[in-house]
Design a protein around this motif. Structure first.
Motif, short mmCIF file in Angstrom:
data_model
loop_
_atom_site.label_atom_id
_atom_site.label_comp_id
_atom_site.label_asym_id
_atom_site.label_seq_id
_atom_site.Cartn_x
_atom_site.Cartn_y
_atom_site.Cartn_z
N PRO A 16 0.83 -1.21 0.00
CA PRO A 16 0.00 0.00 0.00
C PRO A 16 0.86 1.26 0.00
O PRO A 16 2.05 1.21 0.33
CB PRO A 16 -0.80 -0.12 1.30
N PRO A 17 0.26 2.39 -0.34
CA PRO A 17 1.01 3.65 -0.32
C PRO A 17 1.53 3.97 1.08
O PRO A 17 0.93 3.58 2.08
CB PRO A 17 -0.03 4.70 -0.73
N TYR A 18 2.62 4.67 1.14
CA TYR A 18 3.14 5.16 2.41
C TYR A 18 2.24 6.30 2.88
O TYR A 18 1.63 7.00 2.08
CB TYR A 18 4.55 5.70 2.24
N TRP A 19 2.20 6.52 4.18
CA TRP A 19 1.41 7.60 4.72
C TRP A 19 2.17 8.93 4.62
O TRP A 19 3.34 9.01 4.98
CB TRP A 19 1.05 7.32 6.18
N ALA A 20 1.50 9.92 4.08
CA ALA A 20 1.97 11.32 4.05
C ALA A 20 3.26 11.52 3.27
O ALA A 20 4.01 12.43 3.55
CB ALA A 20 2.12 11.85 5.48
N LEU A 21 3.53 10.66 2.28
CA LEU A 21 4.79 10.80 1.55
C LEU A 21 4.64 11.09 0.07
O LEU A 21 5.50 11.72 -0.51
CB LEU A 21 5.65 9.55 1.74
N LYS A 22 3.60 10.60 -0.57
CA LYS A 22 3.54 10.71 -2.01
C LYS A 22 2.09 10.92 -2.46
O LYS A 22 1.18 10.35 -1.89
CB LYS A 22 4.10 9.45 -2.66
N THR A 23 1.93 11.71 -3.51
CA THR A 23 0.62 11.88 -4.13
C THR A 23 0.65 11.17 -5.47
O THR A 23 1.53 11.42 -6.29
CB THR A 23 0.28 13.37 -4.33
N GLY A 33 -3.07 7.03 2.02
CA GLY A 33 -1.79 7.67 2.28
C GLY A 33 -1.91 9.17 2.46
O GLY A 33 -0.98 9.82 2.91
N LYS A 34 -3.08 9.73 2.14
CA LYS A 34 -3.27 11.18 2.26
C LYS A 34 -4.17 11.55 3.45
O LYS A 34 -4.62 12.68 3.57
CB LYS A 34 -3.87 11.75 0.97
N GLU A 35 -4.40 10.62 4.36
CA GLU A 35 -5.21 10.89 5.53
C GLU A 35 -4.51 11.93 6.42
O GLU A 35 -3.29 12.04 6.41
CB GLU A 35 -5.45 9.59 6.33
N GLU A 36 -5.29 12.63 7.20
CA GLU A 36 -4.76 13.67 8.08
C GLU A 36 -3.84 13.11 9.17
O GLU A 36 -2.84 13.72 9.52
CB GLU A 36 -5.90 14.45 8.74
N THR A 37 -4.22 11.95 9.73
CA THR A 37 -3.43 11.37 10.82
C THR A 37 -3.02 9.95 10.48
O THR A 37 -3.64 9.28 9.65
CB THR A 37 -4.24 11.33 12.13
N LYS A 38 -1.98 9.49 11.15
CA LYS A 38 -1.56 8.11 10.92
C LYS A 38 -2.63 7.13 11.39
O LYS A 38 -2.77 6.05 10.82
CB LYS A 38 -0.22 7.82 11.60
N TYR A 70 8.66 8.79 8.62
CA TYR A 70 9.36 9.61 9.61
C TYR A 70 8.84 11.03 9.55
O TYR A 70 8.68 11.59 8.48
CB TYR A 70 10.87 9.60 9.34
N LYS A 71 8.56 11.58 10.72
CA LYS A 71 8.15 12.99 10.81
C LYS A 71 9.14 13.67 11.75
O LYS A 71 9.31 13.24 12.89
CB LYS A 71 6.73 13.12 11.35
N ASP A 72 9.79 14.69 11.23
CA ASP A 72 10.82 15.40 12.00
C ASP A 72 11.88 14.44 12.53
O ASP A 72 12.35 14.59 13.66
CB ASP A 72 10.18 16.20 13.15
N GLY A 73 12.22 13.43 11.73
CA GLY A 73 13.25 12.47 12.09
C GLY A 73 12.82 11.39 13.06
O GLY A 73 13.64 10.58 13.49
N VAL A 74 11.54 11.35 13.40
CA VAL A 74 11.04 10.37 14.37
C VAL A 74 10.17 9.34 13.66
O VAL A 74 9.20 9.68 12.98
CB VAL A 74 10.21 11.07 15.48
N ALA A 75 10.51 8.06 13.83
CA ALA A 75 9.72 6.98 13.24
C ALA A 75 8.33 6.97 13.85
O ALA A 75 8.16 7.14 15.07
CB ALA A 75 10.40 5.64 13.49
#
Length: 88
Positions: A16-23, A33-38, A70-75
């Motif tokens: 599946p698509p990664y979350w918050a990484l690609k359109t 992958g475009k949801e607001e939250t994980k 990763y968000k701000d370097g945090v997994a």
């Protein structure tokens, strides 16, 4: 439609698509992958996976190739959290 394939599938492999990484092309608002939250993302994937259960043979295997985000370097723990969401 899936009931037509009840207990017919031996193996499912998906990535599946990664979350918050690609359109991706197409509907940019409603794609995985475009949801607001994980948590919204994981809930969506878990519901998707659970729709397949009816199609799986008792001896079937499912493999999900899911990457970390990763968000701000945090997994964000996406692979491990997905397991929890599916089990719920």
């Amino acid at each position: 439609m899936l009931a037509k394939y009840e207990k017919q599938v031996d193996f499912i492999f998906t990535s599946p698509p990664y979350w918050a990484l690609k359109t991706y092309d197409g509907d940019k608002k409603n794609q995985a992958g475009k949801e607001e939250t994980k948590h919204e993302f994981l809930e969506r994937l878990a519901k998707m996976v659970l729709t397949w259960v009816i199609t799986l043979k008792d001896s079937a295997s499912v493999m999900i190739n899911i990457g970390e985000t990763y968000k701000d370097g945090v997994a964000q723990g996406i692979p491990y959290l997905l397991i929890e969401y599916i089990q719920r």
